[in-house]
Design a protein around this motif. Structure first.
Motif, PDB file in Angstrom:
ATOM      1  N   GLU A 379       0.842  -1.188   0.000  1.00  0.00           N
ATOM      2  CA  GLU A 379       0.000   0.000   0.000  1.00  0.00           C
ATOM      3  C   GLU A 379       0.887   1.251   0.000  1.00  0.00           C
ATOM      4  O   GLU A 379       1.809   1.372   0.791  1.00  0.00           O
ATOM      5  CB  GLU A 379      -0.891   0.020   1.252  1.00  0.00           C
ATOM      6  N   TYR A 380       0.575   2.169  -0.914  1.00  0.00           N
ATOM      7  CA  TYR A 380       1.286   3.448  -0.996  1.00  0.00           C
ATOM      8  C   TYR A 380       0.323   4.572  -0.666  1.00  0.00           C
ATOM      9  O   TYR A 380      -0.758   4.655  -1.220  1.00  0.00           O
ATOM     10  CB  TYR A 380       1.866   3.655  -2.395  1.00  0.00           C
ATOM     11  N   ARG A 381       0.751   5.470   0.223  1.00  0.00           N
ATOM     12  CA  ARG A 381      -0.063   6.632   0.577  1.00  0.00           C
ATOM     13  C   ARG A 381       0.740   7.906   0.318  1.00  0.00           C
ATOM     14  O   ARG A 381       0.839   8.365  -0.803  1.00  0.00           O
ATOM     15  CB  ARG A 381      -0.501   6.543   2.042  1.00  0.00           C
ATOM     16  N   GLU A 382       1.343   8.463   1.371  1.00  0.00           N
ATOM     17  CA  GLU A 382       2.055   9.724   1.202  1.00  0.00           C
ATOM     18  C   GLU A 382       3.298   9.594   0.331  1.00  0.00           C
ATOM     19  O   GLU A 382       3.786  10.572  -0.226  1.00  0.00           O
ATOM     20  CB  GLU A 382       2.445  10.302   2.579  1.00  0.00           C
ATOM     21  N   ASN A 383       3.817   8.373   0.183  1.00  0.00           N
ATOM     22  CA  ASN A 383       5.011   8.186  -0.640  1.00  0.00           C
ATOM     23  C   ASN A 383       4.684   7.823  -2.082  1.00  0.00           C
ATOM     24  O   ASN A 383       5.577   7.460  -2.849  1.00  0.00           O
ATOM     25  CB  ASN A 383       5.913   7.111  -0.021  1.00  0.00           C
ATOM     26  N   THR A 384       3.413   7.940  -2.480  1.00  0.00           N
ATOM     27  CA  THR A 384       3.017   7.603  -3.848  1.00  0.00           C
ATOM     28  C   THR A 384       3.762   8.433  -4.883  1.00  0.00           C
ATOM     29  O   THR A 384       4.158   7.928  -5.935  1.00  0.00           O
ATOM     30  CB  THR A 384       1.500   7.816  -4.024  1.00  0.00           C
ATOM     31  N   ILE A 385       3.991   9.703  -4.599  1.00  0.00           N
ATOM     32  CA  ILE A 385       4.600  10.593  -5.590  1.00  0.00           C
ATOM     33  C   ILE A 385       6.057  10.242  -5.851  1.00  0.00           C
ATOM     34  O   ILE A 385       6.649  10.743  -6.808  1.00  0.00           O
ATOM     35  CB  ILE A 385       4.481  12.068  -5.157  1.00  0.00           C
ATOM     36  N   TYR A 386       6.657   9.381  -5.019  1.00  0.00           N
ATOM     37  CA  TYR A 386       8.055   9.012  -5.233  1.00  0.00           C
ATOM     38  C   TYR A 386       8.197   7.687  -5.981  1.00  0.00           C
ATOM     39  O   TYR A 386       9.301   7.276  -6.315  1.00  0.00           O
ATOM     40  CB  TYR A 386       8.782   8.913  -3.890  1.00  0.00           C
ATOM     41  N   LEU A 387       7.083   7.018  -6.261  1.00  0.00           N
ATOM     42  CA  LEU A 387       7.123   5.735  -6.937  1.00  0.00           C
ATOM     43  C   LEU A 387       7.164   5.930  -8.445  1.00  0.00           C
ATOM     44  O   LEU A 387       6.455   6.770  -8.998  1.00  0.00           O
ATOM     45  CB  LEU A 387       5.895   4.896  -6.557  1.00  0.00           C
ATOM     46  N   THR A 388       8.004   5.163  -9.119  1.00  0.00           N
ATOM     47  CA  THR A 388       8.013   5.093 -10.588  1.00  0.00           C
ATOM     48  C   THR A 388       7.866   3.626 -10.962  1.00  0.00           C
ATOM     49  O   THR A 388       8.696   2.805 -10.577  1.00  0.00           O
ATOM     50  CB  THR A 388       9.308   5.680 -11.170  1.00  0.00           C
ATOM     51  N   SER A 389       6.817   3.295 -11.700  1.00  0.00           N
ATOM     52  CA  SER A 389       6.484   1.884 -11.895  1.00  0.00           C
ATOM     53  C   SER A 389       5.806   1.656 -13.234  1.00  0.00           C
ATOM     54  O   SER A 389       4.996   2.477 -13.682  1.00  0.00           O
ATOM     55  CB  SER A 389       5.557   1.415 -10.755  1.00  0.00           C
TER      56      SER A 389
END
Length: 588
Positions: A379-389
């Motif tokens: 699960e990604y919440r506040e760190n979603t903007i740092y994910l590249t997928s």
């Protein structure tokens, strides 16, 4: 005893104990009180009439319950009331809505309040209404025309009232309720709406496309208006649209053609069908997140998706896509990891700032996105903007993995598993220097595993199982530490592979790839052997030419050389004749 005290702020401390009406007896001029985030308990008689009229009151995380505090009934004219997480139980009293009809902010979230909301709150002056994580049921009421933010996630609401309107609404956070039916067409009128999160509900059918038909229904008196007759001039300002885990059906929503500002789009776990349209890149050029996982989309992946330069999260997994992976992957600039691509500062899709005329209130609501990464659902919440997928798994994609994939140096997660991909793993896969998770399992990939995989120093998960890979398994750096408990499972289902960690040994002398020191020594020895070989060839040629030139230009050398050859010939002739005669006599 501070009779002239107007503002009391003791919030965010470690205070504990009981507060009674005696503590407030002399505070006749009190206008603002903040006791939030302490361990205080307010025990006040139900018949107590407070001596003050509060403009602002914040009792968040204090203990006010279980009964709704009746003394608040005397606080008419309050502009902001926050009583979240105060252990309140039961129904919201009817007087609450009329008493606080002039309030700009009401926060009654994270309690156990139940019952239905009034059918209409249009008489109120609310800008922000926070009621998340309660037990509220019934319909979402008619909202005040002034409201900008409504946050009612995690309740049991089951629908919208007819003719739902909120012209100033900017954020509607409604996920995890029991809302049925379809999204009302009145959404086409919400010209200020930025965030709509209605995921994890029971919605079905299709989204309104906000086309001619809907606009005429919303503006029946404007049938001859050019704005009604043409949808090209009509658009919404939505930046975040989260509709996952519902039962929406039909094709890709035409509604999205009217959302040119869209940044985050999540349609996962629905029943959408058909092919993806080619207008995705043109209609939503600013997309950062495109998630269509677990639907029934089919056909080819449109090449126009590669024109989404800001795209960081692309999840098309668990659909029926076929054909080849589109070329021109290098056009997705946000995944290349370049400095220019990373200059854009994104707002977090799960953080919403609420403002009124006097102050700003920030809250991170508890919605999230689920990403299959490193072999598990995270699960990604506040760190979603740092994910590249990029996740294209569980489809029917064919062809080879494009070589252009190696240009996406900023990619963290790549999942192409459970497809029909063939050919070799790109030899430049080592250029994906940010990669942490790589899953190419359950395809028909062949050839060897590139040694460049060992260059992926951030890699913490690798799965190449169930392909047609062959040759020696590379080692070094991160590859030697992955899946320490069962490293062979990364390569299972590839009978042609050999070497550690699989049981099959490679032919020839075993050995690991040379280390840096060994490589230098091998390079030095190789150069020495090459120098010797070149020197021998040059010496042979030079010596031959010296003898030839001597015979050509020196008469005495020629006479001596050819005279020696004649004497040698005569001697060999005599010896051979004598030997032949002796051998003949012996036979007779």
């Amino acid at each position: 005893m501070l009779s002239n005290l107007a503002e009391l702020n003791l919030g965010y401390n470690n205070l504990s104990g009981v507060i009674s009406e005696d503590h407030f007896a002399g505070l006749m001029n009190l206008k603002s009180i903040e006791l939030s985030y302490n361990n205080l308990e307010l025990i006040i008689d139900s018949h107590w009439v407070p001596p003050f009229k509060l403009d602002r009151a914040d009792f968040s995380s204090c203990h006010l319950g279980p009964q709704f505090p009746k003394w608040l009934r005397w606080q008419k004219g309050t502009s902001a009331l926050q009583i979240s997480n105060t252990n309140l139980v039961g129904r919201i009293p009817d007087w609450f809505w009329t008493t606080f009809s002039d309030a700009k902010l009401l926060d009654i979230s994270f309690n156990q309040l139940s019952g239905k909301l009034p059918p209409s709150l249009e008489f109120m002056s609310l800008i922000t209404l926070l009621m998340q994580s309660n037990l509220l049921s019934g319909l979402i009421p008619k909202l005040p025309r002034t409201i900008e933010v409504i946050d009612i996630y995690r309740n049991s609401l089951n629908g919208f009232v007819p003719n739902f309107q909120a012209p100033q609404l900017q954020a509607a956070i409604l996920f995890s309720n029991s809302i049925t039916g379809t999204i009302p067409t009145s959404i086409c009128r919400l010209q200020n709406l930025l965030v709509l999160d209605i995921s994890n509900n029971l919605l079905s059918f299709e989204l309104p496309d906000c086309g001619r038909k809907e606009l005429k229904q919303l503006n029946p008196s404007s049938n001859h208006s050019p704005r009604v007759n043409s949808t090209s001039s009509f658009s919404l300002k939505i930046t975040t649209l989260l509709l996952g885990n519902n039962s929406f059906s039909t094709g890709f929503p035409l509604f999205l053609q009217q959302c040119p500002s869209l940044i985050f789009l999540d349609l996962t776990q629905n029943k959408f069908t058909g092919e993806l349209p080619g207008w995705i890149g043109e209609a939503m050029p600013n997309l950062v997140m495109l998630r269509l996982r677990s639907n029934n989309f089919s056909g080819r992946i449109p090449i126009e998706i590669m024109e989404l330069h800001a795209l960081r999260i692309l999840d098309l997994s668990n659909n029926n896509f076929s054909g080849a992976i589109p070329q021109y992957l290098e056009n997705m600039k946000a995944l290349t990891g370049t400095t220019t691509a990373n200059k854009t500062v994104l707002a977090n899709p799960f953080v919403q700032e609420y403002t009124d005329n006097k102050y700003m209130y920030s809250d991170m609501f508890s919605d999230s996105i689920s990403v299959v990464i490193k072999g598990q659902l995270i699960e990604y919440r506040e760190n979603t903007i740092y994910l590249t997928s990029i996740d294209l798994s569980c489809n029917s994609l064919t062809g080879e993995i494009p070589q252009e994939l190696s240009s996406l140096a900023g990619l963290i997660n790549l999942n192409l598993s459970s497809n029909l991909l063939s050919g070799n793993i790109p030899c430049k896969v080592g250029n994906l220097r940010s990669l942490e998770s790589l899953d190419l399992s359950k395809n028909i990939l062949g050839g060897g595993i590139p040694q460049t995989l060992s260059d992926l120093t951030y890699l913490s998960y690798l799965n190449l199982s169930y392909n047609n890979l062959s040759g020696r398994i590379p080692s070094g750096h991160q590859l030697d530490s992955l899946k320490a408990d069962d490293p062979a499972s990364m390569y299972i289902g590839n009978p042609g592979l050999c070497g550690d960690p699989v049981p099959r040994q490679c032919p020839g002398p075993p050995g690991d790839p040379p280390s840096t020191k060994d490589s230098a020594r091998w390079h030095e020895d190789g150069l020495s052997q090459l120098d010797f070989l070149l020197g021998s060839i040059v010496g042979f040629v030079a010596g031959t030419w010296m003898v030839f030139c001597g015979l050509l230009f020196m008469k005495r050398w020629r006479y001596a050389y050819f005279g020696l050859l004649e004497k040698l010939y005569d001697r060999l002739y005599v010896v051979s004749v004598v030997a032949w005669r002796k051998w003949s006599r012996t036979i007779r």
